[in-house]
Design a protein around this motif. Sequence first.
Motif, PDB file in Angstrom:
ATOM      1  N   ARG A  60       1.048  -1.272   0.231  1.00  0.00           N
ATOM      2  CA  ARG A  60      -0.407   0.449   0.130  1.00  0.00           C
ATOM      3  C   ARG A  60       0.565   1.205  -0.223  1.00  0.00           C
ATOM      4  O   ARG A  60       0.584   2.341  -0.430  1.00  0.00           O
ATOM      5  CB  ARG A  60      -1.044   0.011   1.672  1.00  0.00           C
ATOM      6  N   LEU A  61       1.536   1.309   0.701  1.00  0.00           N
ATOM      7  CA  LEU A  61       2.840   2.075   0.934  1.00  0.00           C
ATOM      8  C   LEU A  61       3.754   2.803  -0.289  1.00  0.00           C
ATOM      9  O   LEU A  61       3.932   4.203  -0.946  1.00  0.00           O
ATOM     10  CB  LEU A  61       3.845   1.806   2.035  1.00  0.00           C
ATOM     11  N   TRP A  62       3.917   1.395  -1.358  1.00  0.00           N
ATOM     12  CA  TRP A  62       4.891   1.962  -2.656  1.00  0.00           C
ATOM     13  C   TRP A  62       3.542   2.444  -3.291  1.00  0.00           C
ATOM     14  O   TRP A  62       4.320   3.043  -4.344  1.00  0.00           O
ATOM     15  CB  TRP A  62       4.595   0.271  -3.123  1.00  0.00           C
ATOM     16  N   LYS A  63       2.144   2.704  -3.702  1.00  0.00           N
ATOM     17  CA  LYS A  63       1.458   3.685  -4.222  1.00  0.00           C
ATOM     18  C   LYS A  63       1.596   4.966  -4.210  1.00  0.00           C
ATOM     19  O   LYS A  63       1.947   5.174  -4.804  1.00  0.00           O
ATOM     20  CB  LYS A  63      -0.151   2.809  -3.925  1.00  0.00           C
ATOM     21  N   VAL A  64       2.368   5.161  -3.098  1.00  0.00           N
ATOM     22  CA  VAL A  64       2.635   6.508  -2.873  1.00  0.00           C
ATOM     23  C   VAL A  64       3.812   6.956  -2.923  1.00  0.00           C
ATOM     24  O   VAL A  64       5.131   6.442  -2.814  1.00  0.00           O
ATOM     25  CB  VAL A  64       2.314   6.962  -0.912  1.00  0.00           C
ATOM     26  N   LEU A  65       4.345   8.300  -3.939  1.00  0.00           N
ATOM     27  CA  LEU A  65       5.468   8.206  -4.561  1.00  0.00           C
ATOM     28  C   LEU A  65       6.120   9.033  -3.547  1.00  0.00           C
ATOM     29  O   LEU A  65       7.463   8.629  -4.000  1.00  0.00           O
ATOM     30  CB  LEU A  65       4.998   9.410  -5.478  1.00  0.00           C
ATOM     31  N   THR A  66       5.854   9.729  -2.923  1.00  0.00           N
ATOM     32  CA  THR A  66       6.913  10.481  -1.522  1.00  0.00           C
ATOM     33  C   THR A  66       7.619   8.851  -1.410  1.00  0.00           C
ATOM     34  O   THR A  66       9.084   8.725  -0.586  1.00  0.00           O
ATOM     35  CB  THR A  66       6.602  11.065  -0.467  1.00  0.00           C
ATOM     36  N   TYR A  67       7.067   7.347  -1.166  1.00  0.00           N
ATOM     37  CA  TYR A  67       7.033   6.225  -0.137  1.00  0.00           C
ATOM     38  C   TYR A  67       8.291   5.353  -1.190  1.00  0.00           C
ATOM     39  O   TYR A  67       9.809   5.433  -0.541  1.00  0.00           O
ATOM     40  CB  TYR A  67       6.307   5.914   0.619  1.00  0.00           C
ATOM     41  N   ARG A  69       9.917   7.438  -4.004  1.00  0.00           N
ATOM     42  CA  ARG A  69      11.226   8.230  -3.844  1.00  0.00           C
ATOM     43  C   ARG A  69      12.211   7.733  -2.765  1.00  0.00           C
ATOM     44  O   ARG A  69      13.874   7.888  -2.904  1.00  0.00           O
ATOM     45  CB  ARG A  69      10.954   9.365  -3.875  1.00  0.00           C
ATOM     46  N   TRP A  70      11.620   7.892  -1.673  1.00  0.00           N
ATOM     47  CA  TRP A  70      12.461   7.657  -0.095  1.00  0.00           C
ATOM     48  C   TRP A  70      12.949   6.162  -0.577  1.00  0.00           C
ATOM     49  O   TRP A  70      14.219   6.581  -0.196  1.00  0.00           O
ATOM     50  CB  TRP A  70      11.566   7.971   1.082  1.00  0.00           C
ATOM     51  N   CYS A  71      12.276   5.226  -1.131  1.00  0.00           N
ATOM     52  CA  CYS A  71      12.905   3.866  -0.428  1.00  0.00           C
ATOM     53  C   CYS A  71      14.096   3.876  -1.873  1.00  0.00           C
ATOM     54  O   CYS A  71      15.382   3.369  -1.707  1.00  0.00           O
ATOM     55  CB  CYS A  71      12.271   2.825  -1.357  1.00  0.00           C
ATOM     56  N   GLY A  72      14.309   4.608  -2.988  1.00  0.00           N
ATOM     57  CA  GLY A  72      15.098   4.743  -4.074  1.00  0.00           C
ATOM     58  C   GLY A  72      16.304   5.310  -3.375  1.00  0.00           C
ATOM     59  O   GLY A  72      17.185   5.700  -3.960  1.00  0.00           O
ATOM     60  N   ASP A  73      15.946   6.415  -2.241  1.00  0.00           N
ATOM     61  CA  ASP A  73      16.981   7.581  -2.451  1.00  0.00           C
ATOM     62  C   ASP A  73      17.663   6.208  -0.924  1.00  0.00           C
ATOM     63  O   ASP A  73      19.156   6.614  -0.568  1.00  0.00           O
ATOM     64  CB  ASP A  73      16.810   8.665  -1.277  1.00  0.00           C
TER      65      ASP A  73
END
Length: 84
Positions: A60-67, A69-73
């Motif tokens: 569900r969190l993965w659908k949130v763009l900022t989450y 982005r944070w995972c990628g960073d």
Amino acid sequence: MLADPGALREASPARDTAWEVPHDVQKVADPKVLLKTALGGRRDAERDFDRLGQTVALERLWKVLTYRRWCGDLRKAMERLRLL
């Protein structure tokens, strides 16, 4: 945490909070206030947030763009530190 209405219901079973959470959680001006309201404004909000954090579905969190982005960073930082 707002992205997962099921986890909100589990953290606060006496309240049906799914209708209170907007579809696009990134547009919530003050998510902490909305979370406190959704959890019923109980005294031990830190414990409630902890419980909610343990039950929220990562898909569900993965659908949130900022989450995402944070995972990628985070991944890039860990790769730079040679932790991955």
